[in-house]
Write an enzyme that holds these catalytic residues in place. Structure first.
Site, mmCIF file in Angstrom:
data_model
loop_
_atom_site.group_PDB
_atom_site.id
_atom_site.type_symbol
_atom_site.label_atom_id
_atom_site.label_comp_id
_atom_site.label_asym_id
_atom_site.label_seq_id
_atom_site.Cartn_x
_atom_site.Cartn_y
_atom_site.Cartn_z
ATOM 1 N N SER A 40 0.789 -1.236 0.000
ATOM 2 C CA SER A 40 0.000 0.000 0.000
ATOM 3 C C SER A 40 0.820 1.285 0.000
ATOM 4 O O SER A 40 0.308 2.324 -0.386
ATOM 5 C CB SER A 40 -0.971 0.014 1.174
ATOM 6 O OG SER A 40 -0.290 0.238 2.377
ATOM 7 N N LYS A 83 0.762 4.510 6.917
ATOM 8 C CA LYS A 83 0.029 5.300 5.921
ATOM 9 C C LYS A 83 0.491 6.753 5.947
ATOM 10 O O LYS A 83 1.125 7.203 6.890
ATOM 11 C CB LYS A 83 -1.480 5.275 6.192
ATOM 12 C CG LYS A 83 -2.103 3.909 6.293
ATOM 13 C CD LYS A 83 -2.155 3.198 4.978
ATOM 14 C CE LYS A 83 -2.801 1.822 5.161
ATOM 15 N NZ LYS A 83 -2.624 0.976 4.023
#
Length: 158
Positions: A40, A83
């Site tokens: 990701s 993230k």
């Protein structure tokens, strides 16, 4: 003789507790090395990259847009996620996926942040689970180390 053995035992236990407290404070307030896995955050952080996550920014409320953070997963508290901060409280953020024809927006509520992976097509992030509470942030990534090291490091899924 018994007193001497007892004294040495208590001395050893005392030093062990002191060093344990120092180690706890270092990992809780200074930072830690983390091995990241998953796609990701590609191409910024690739599978099995090692990063240093510092904790002072979290305690001093110095997290900014664009920072890469380590946070507790809102789905599984035993798992950490890595993230990028896209929005802070009060910011208007796009909640649509890149392939959506019509874009939708929302505002980040007070005490929350909006997190997304750099690889938008292959990331489970705030577009799936919404804004996360600021309290779930564990630290800010400030250094990336290339290579593979598997000793006593936290292993996390990106």
């Amino acid at each position: 003789m018994f007193r001497r053995v007892l004294g040495k035992t208590f001395g050893f236990v005392g030093y062990t507790i002191q060093y344990g407290c120092i180690a706890h404070c270092a990992f809780e307030y200074i930072g830690e090395l983390v091995v990241c896995s998953g796609p990701s955050m590609e191409p910024t952080i690739v599978n099995e990259d090692i990063v240093f996550s510092e904790r002072m920014s979290r305690h001093l409320c110095k997290i900014q847009k664009g920072d890469i953070v380590i946070a507790k997963s809102p789905f599984d508290p035993n798992m950490n996620i890595c993230k990028r901060v896209i929005g802070l409280e009060g910011d208007k953020v796009c909640t649509s996926s890149p392939s959506d024809l019509f874009k939708t927006h929302t505002y980040v509520p007070k005490g929350h942040v909006w997190l997304e992976g750099d690889n938008l097509r292959n990331s489970t992030d705030s577009r799936n689970y919404g804004p996360i509470p600021y309290a779930l942030i564990r630290g800010r990534v400030c250094l990336k180390v290339m290579g593979e090291v598997y000793s006593a490091l936290s292993y996390m899924y990106i």
